[in-house]
Design a protein around this motif. Structure first.
Motif, PDB file in Angstrom:
ATOM      1  N   LEU A  41      49.304 -46.210  29.186  1.00  0.00           N
ATOM      2  CA  LEU A  41      48.789 -45.919  27.919  1.00  0.00           C
ATOM      3  C   LEU A  41      49.573 -44.817  27.178  1.00  0.00           C
ATOM      4  N   LEU A  71      49.587 -41.689  24.751  1.00  0.00           N
ATOM      5  CA  LEU A  71      47.976 -41.089  24.950  1.00  0.00           C
ATOM      6  C   LEU A  71      48.187 -40.122  23.834  1.00  0.00           C
ATOM      7  N   LEU A  80      47.825 -38.715  19.601  1.00  0.00           N
ATOM      8  CA  LEU A  80      48.175 -39.015  19.063  1.00  0.00           C
ATOM      9  C   LEU A  80      49.404 -38.684  17.845  1.00  0.00           C
ATOM     10  N   PHE A  90      49.475 -36.905  15.019  1.00  0.00           N
ATOM     11  CA  PHE A  90      49.575 -36.855  14.221  1.00  0.00           C
ATOM     12  C   PHE A  90      50.618 -35.806  13.046  1.00  0.00           C
ATOM     13  N   TYR A 126      45.907 -50.790  18.514  1.00  0.00           N
ATOM     14  CA  TYR A 126      46.390 -49.930  19.024  1.00  0.00           C
ATOM     15  C   TYR A 126      47.804 -49.869  17.605  1.00  0.00           C
ATOM     16  N   THR A 155      41.716 -45.101  13.937  1.00  0.00           N
ATOM     17  CA  THR A 155      42.420 -44.076  15.166  1.00  0.00           C
ATOM     18  C   THR A 155      40.663 -44.051  15.977  1.00  0.00           C
ATOM     19  N   MET A 209      41.117 -47.130  17.818  1.00  0.00           N
ATOM     20  CA  MET A 209      41.380 -47.579  19.251  1.00  0.00           C
ATOM     21  C   MET A 209      40.884 -46.447  20.362  1.00  0.00           C
ATOM     22  N   LEU A 210      40.406 -45.659  19.697  1.00  0.00           N
ATOM     23  CA  LEU A 210      40.059 -44.877  21.370  1.00  0.00           C
ATOM     24  C   LEU A 210      38.695 -44.818  21.378  1.00  0.00           C
ATOM     25  N   ARG A 212      40.125 -47.845  24.073  1.00  0.00           N
ATOM     26  CA  ARG A 212      40.488 -46.975  25.259  1.00  0.00           C
ATOM     27  C   ARG A 212      39.791 -46.825  26.217  1.00  0.00           C
ATOM     28  N   SER A 234      40.778 -36.702  21.724  1.00  0.00           N
ATOM     29  CA  SER A 234      41.996 -37.405  22.002  1.00  0.00           C
ATOM     30  C   SER A 234      42.719 -35.959  23.288  1.00  0.00           C
TER      31      SER A 234
END
Lengths: 134, 276
Positions: free
Chosen positions: A126, A128, A130, A132, B52, B78, B81-82, B85, B145
């Motif tokens: 994965l 992980l 983000l 941003f 994703y 988001t 997606m989280l 996951r 996250s």
């Protein structure tokens, strides 16, 4: 039609006038080009070349020939080698032995078929963070 | 009369046929639990990949335009997606759990140890999913996250310990069959000891010793694997990767010992077949 070169009747052909060719030994007439080299010389040179080439090929053919070797034939033994006779043991027909035989075959197959790295158990990879940009 | 006679035959036949096809359609196909769990894991992985991709697109749009619309869309994608996951990781943990349940080589105390590791991770993911549903901004999403990111080392260690444990279980099943075969062979040799010529008897005894030595080498390798598995928890990701590679290599070597030993037992059994 017969080939005149091989025909048996060449001697019986009529005596026809032959076409005249320039005499190679006579001096050239004024204004005329010098005569070509003698035909006899050309023929002799050609024959010499052909003979030379033939000699070279013949020499190569002679030297490339190898002596013929004769394979030695094996001498047959006076008596044939006896095949060893193996006697079955007392336990070869026992049920315990047959059961063991089957069990060992099953064990070998089981170990051979075991896959060390099971692909279905690979964990998911994965991404992980983000990340941003704000 | 003829029509009624035909209907006497047709309807029962039709009824029987329908019963057979109906039960075959509605009868659940028997599948191992781990296979079902694996199919579910693959499905969750496909959904996660799609989510994703959508998240990446929405994130790029937001970073390009910085509008409220793009921000709202990025936040929504988001969150989705989280959430997916967590779902994916849960599906994978359930797959490992099913594999543990099906394993017949591990002792129950060892199985319980790995089950505890998996349960702890499932609890973490359930809590994390609750946090994901409460995300209200991109900052919240980032922080949530990061909670998973900071825990990921521990999660990976638990997964790899369990995978190593499952491999040990598979080896143990085969080692048990090996021990039983060797014990049976020894019993036969001892029972029929007087029937073989002395030279052959000493050969058989020597071969039994060789097979036992191979078994000892296998056991040493298994002990080494078990020790490596127990040292996962305090290692960083790089060290975990290296340790995991070593474990896989050792499992291959242990399998090779079993393969060699079973080949020797095969030869021993073949030798027992003949008197000379």
């Amino acid at each position: 039609m017969e080939n005149p070169a091989t025909s048996p009747y060449t001697d019986l052909q009529p005596n026809l006038p032959q076409p005249s060719f320039p005499n190679p030994t006579a001096p050239p007439l004024p204004g005329m080009p010098p005569p070509a080299p003698s035909h006899n010389l050309i023929i002799a040179a050609s024959i010499a070349i052909i003979l030379g080439i033939g000699a070279v090929f013949g020499w190569k053919a002679i030297t490339s020939q190898k002596p013929v070797s004769v394979a030695p034939s094996p001498t047959p033994p006076p008596t044939p080698t006896p095949t060893p006779i193996r006697v079955f043991s007392a336990l070869s027909t026992e049920s315990a032995y047959l059961y063991l035989d089957a069990r060992v075959a099953s064990l070998s197959a089981s170990v051979k078929n075991y896959v060390v790295e099971d692909p279905s158990l690979s964990p998911p990879v994965l991404d992980l963070p983000l990340d941003f940009n704000r | 009369m003829k029509a009624s006679f035909n209907s006497l035959f047709v309807f029962p036949v039709l009824f029987i046929l329908l019963t057979i096809t109906g039960t075959s359609l509605f009868m659940p196909i028997a599948k191992a639990s781990s296979q079902q769990a694996y199919q579910d894991y693959l499905y969750q992985f496909d959904v996660y990949r799609q989510n994703y991709t959508d998240f990446k697109v929405a994130k790029n749009e937001y970073e390009k335009f910085k509008s409220l619309t793009s921000q709202t869309d990025a936040l929504h994608k988001t969150r989705v997606m989280l959430s997916q996951r967590d779902q994916l990781l849960r599906a994978y943990l359930l797959l490992l759990n099913e594999k543990l349940n099906e394993d017949q080589g591990l002792e129950s105390s060892q199985k319980q140890l790995y089950r505890t590791l998996l349960n702890n991770e499932i609890i973490f993911l359930n809590n994390h999913s609750t946090l994901v549903t409460a995300i209200g901004s991109l900052e919240d999403a980032d922080q949530t996250s990061k909670k998973l990111e900071s825990h990921y080392n521990v999660l990976q260690a638990s997964l790899r310990q369990t995978i190593g444990g499952i491999a040990l279980g598979e080896l143990a099943i085969r080692a048990k069959a090996y021990d039983i075969a060797l014990a049976d062979a020894k019993a036969l040799i001892n029972t029929y000891r007087g029937t073989f010529i002395p030279e052959k008897q000493s050969t058989l005894d020597r071969w039994v010793l060789q097979i036992s030595n191979t078994r000892s080498l296998y056991q040493q390798k298994v002990d080494e694997i078990a020790q490596n598995i127990s040292q996962f928890q305090n290692a960083d990701v790089g060290e975990q990767d290296r340790r995991f590679q070593r474990i896989n290599k050792s499992v291959g070597e242990a399998r090779q010992y079993l393969l060699d030993g079973s080949g020797y037992i095969r030869e021993l059994v073949e030798a027992l077949r003949f008197q000379n």
